[in-house]
Design a protein around this motif. Structure first.
Motif, PDB file in Angstrom:
ATOM      1  N   PRO A 138      -4.414  -5.390   6.229  1.00 47.34           N
ATOM      2  CA  PRO A 138      -5.145  -4.443   5.847  1.00 47.34           C
ATOM      3  C   PRO A 138      -6.161  -4.878   4.629  1.00 47.34           C
ATOM      4  CG  PRO A 138      -2.990  -3.821   4.997  1.00 47.34           C
ATOM      5  CD  PRO A 138      -2.911  -5.138   5.636  1.00 47.34           C
ATOM      6  N   TYR A 177       0.920  -1.237  -0.056  1.00 49.46           N
ATOM      7  CA  TYR A 177       0.025  -0.159   0.076  1.00 49.46           C
ATOM      8  C   TYR A 177       0.902   1.196   0.047  1.00 49.46           C
ATOM      9  CZ  TYR A 177      -4.029  -2.680   0.987  1.00 49.46           C
ATOM     10  OH  TYR A 177      -5.118  -3.661   0.987  1.00 49.46           O
ATOM     11  N   THR A 223      -2.006   2.395   5.980  1.00 46.86           N
ATOM     12  CA  THR A 223      -2.550   1.532   6.980  1.00 46.86           C
ATOM     13  C   THR A 223      -2.411   1.818   8.408  1.00 46.86           C
ATOM     14  OG1 THR A 223      -0.775  -0.105   6.909  1.00 46.86           O
ATOM     15  CG2 THR A 223      -2.673  -0.420   5.151  1.00 46.86           C
ATOM     16  N   LEU A 261      -9.577   2.693   0.338  1.00 48.16           N
ATOM     17  CA  LEU A 261      -8.418   2.103   0.677  1.00 48.16           C
ATOM     18  C   LEU A 261      -7.753   1.295  -0.659  1.00 48.16           C
ATOM     19  CD1 LEU A 261      -6.271   1.125   2.631  1.00 48.16           C
ATOM     20  CD2 LEU A 261      -7.808  -0.905   3.407  1.00 48.16           C
ATOM     21  N   VAL A 265      -8.072   4.691   9.109  1.00 54.64           N
ATOM     22  CA  VAL A 265      -8.608   3.756   8.033  1.00 54.64           C
ATOM     23  C   VAL A 265      -9.800   3.027   8.525  1.00 54.64           C
ATOM     24  CG1 VAL A 265      -8.048   1.733   6.734  1.00 54.64           C
ATOM     25  CG2 VAL A 265      -6.214   3.017   7.009  1.00 54.64           C
ATOM     26  N   ARG A 289     -12.530   0.083   8.312  1.00 53.42           N
ATOM     27  CA  ARG A 289     -12.719  -1.344   7.469  1.00 53.42           C
ATOM     28  C   ARG A 289     -14.000  -1.411   7.405  1.00 53.42           C
ATOM     29  NH1 ARG A 289      -8.133  -4.669   8.471  1.00 53.42           N
ATOM     30  NH2 ARG A 289      -9.322  -5.748   6.869  1.00 53.42           N
TER      31      ARG A 289
END
Length: 467
Positions: free
Chosen positions: A438, A202, A249, A421, A396, A398
């Motif tokens: 992540p 990422y 992340t 994301l 972040v 989820r």
């Protein structure tokens, strides 16, 4: 009638050029006049010089100019009437330029990542530093710059980075640049470092595109709760890491992995350390730079884009000694990217303590904003996981599998600027990284940019679109 001047280019009228070139004289003049009309340089209705006068001024036979006029009249570019001369036809209008797309309205709620609060720029303190720096600046500061950067700034950075980030920084190994992207261009675009390059799975797509444009092949390293999986390093020559706060992340690189990547670099590799927001840590002691463990194997890069403003185009690299001359050769003999006066101002800003005060002030403000966001999520969306809270300017969220795209569409309809994301995932990274990683759907939510009065409405709008 306007005088027609003959030189390399012949002027017809007040400010229009006709440049006959190539082929026969008549054909060249015809092409030049046609192009002047087609492009709009000879506007509809413009009267042209009589062909006798133009022929004399251009050194052409009268029949040559008359034939050129006649051909353009036949094609419809010109009109000729007794008593009114030859003019550009009214219908000979150049094509209308394409209508520009209407500007996109700014979002009502800016929750994009990576943006500090623009209203919090320390104008008064910065102006005071600028005045002191300008008054004290030696005369040579107003001449061509040193590609290393101003010595005053390099000395101030060496002291600051050693004190706050654990960086072992000799001013002679610091090169001032205009930000991390500029650092990448110098290092890889200039072939100071070469690929293949390992990167975290990422990261910013812009950086990957910049590297690809420089011909550098990147290979992703899986990311989990302990940062990049550096045990996946193989035959790469260099690795790019965000060890203090993995972007986006959020986790720091685990101490065992720090030691492992330093051991890998000791075998001939180079670590490029992007310390993009290392000053903003909230819940535990700051994580020092990897560079302090291996200054001869790490290129340490930072900037003021998060701590002050991206409008202050100043960054720096702390380089292994063997790379300094290569970077300077790529950068060139003249400092063309960073204003010497801005560098002197930042040097004073650091030495006066204003930079430390600004960082402490913003750290407190951003922590309060983070706490308000996470409290609202816990109350109204407890099913949404939150990570990356310990540091930085974003968290972040989820999301349930398969909901990221729909949530982004709902956010756009609600006027919310926010990132998914998935946009940061390396295209070669494959599937999710496992239960501790992540992988999966999520939002990268910045909490620094909205003005104070607009922050609560932005949080409410975000909560309304979460699945």
């Amino acid at each position: 009638m306007a005088k027609v001047w003959v030189n390399l280019a012949e002027r017809i009228g007040a400010d229009l050029l006709v440049e006959p070139s190539g082929g026969g004289r008549r054909a060249a003049l015809t092409r030049a006049l046609r192009e002047a009309v087609r492009s709009g340089r000879l506007a509809p209705g413009t009267r042209l010089p009589p062909y006798r006068s133009l022929a004399a001024d251009l050194g052409l036979a009268r029949n040559t100019v008359a034939d050129a006029y006649a051909e353009l009249v036949a094609e419809g570019w010109l009109t000729a009437r007794q008593g009114s001369g030859t003019r550009v036809a009214l219908r000979a209008r150049p094509p209308a330029p394409p209508r520009p797309s209407p500007p996109r309205p700014p979002p009502r709620h800016d929750l994009g990542q990576g943006k500090p609060d623009p209203a919090s720029f320390p104008r008064t303190a910065w102006l005071a530093s600028a005045r002191r720096a300008l008054t004290a600046a030696p005369s040579e500061a107003f001449g061509p710059g040193d590609p290393r950067g101003r010595p005053e700034l390099r000395r101030a950075l060496a002291e600051y980075l050693a004190r706050t980030r654990g960086v072992r920084a000799d001013p002679e190994r610091i090169v001032v640049c205009s930000g991390f992207s500029h650092a990448l261009r110098l290092l890889f675009g200039g072939r100071v470092l070469r690929g293949p390059l390992a990167v975290e799975a990422y990261g910013l797509p812009f950086h990957r595109g910049l590297l690809a444009g420089a011909g550098v092949r990147t290979r992703p390293l899986a990311v989990d709760a302990d940062g990049a999986r550096v045990d996946g390093l193989g035959g790469e020559r260099a690795v790019l890491l965000t060890p203090a706060h993995q972007f986006p992340t959020g986790g720091p690189l685990h101490p065992r992995r720090r030691a492992a990547v330093v051991d890998w670099a000791a075998g001939g590799g180079v670590i490029v350390e992007d310390d993009y927001d290392g000053e903003f840590r909230y819940d535990r002691r700051p994580v020092g730079a990897v560079q302090g463990l291996a200054p001869d194997r790490v290129v340490y890069a930072g900037s003021v884009s998060k701590s002050l403003s991206p409008a202050v185009r100043l960054g720096w690299m702390v380089l292994p000694g063997r790379l300094v001359e290569g970077v300077l050769a790529v950068k060139g003999e003249r400092e063309a990217w960073a204003s010497s006066l801005d560098q002197l101002t930042l040097a004073d800003f650091l030495e006066s303590g204003s930079y430390d005060r600004q960082v402490r002030r913003m750290r407190q403000r951003y922590r309060r904003r983070r706490d308000r966001l996470t409290a609202a999520l816990a109350e109204r969306a407890p099913h949404v996981g939150v990570s990356g809270m310990a540091a930085g300017l974003h968290v972040v969220l989820r999301l349930p599998d398969g909901t990221e795209a729909a949530t982004l569409r709902a956010a756009a309809r609600a006027g919310i600027a926010v990132d998914g994301l998935g946009a940061f995932r390396h295209p070669d990274a494959g599937g999710p990284d496992g239960p501790d990683g992540p992988g999966g759907d999520g939002l990268v939510v910045g909490y620094a940019a909205p003005p104070e009065h607009a922050y609560e409405p932005a949080i409410r709008a975000l909560l309304d679109v979460l699945p």
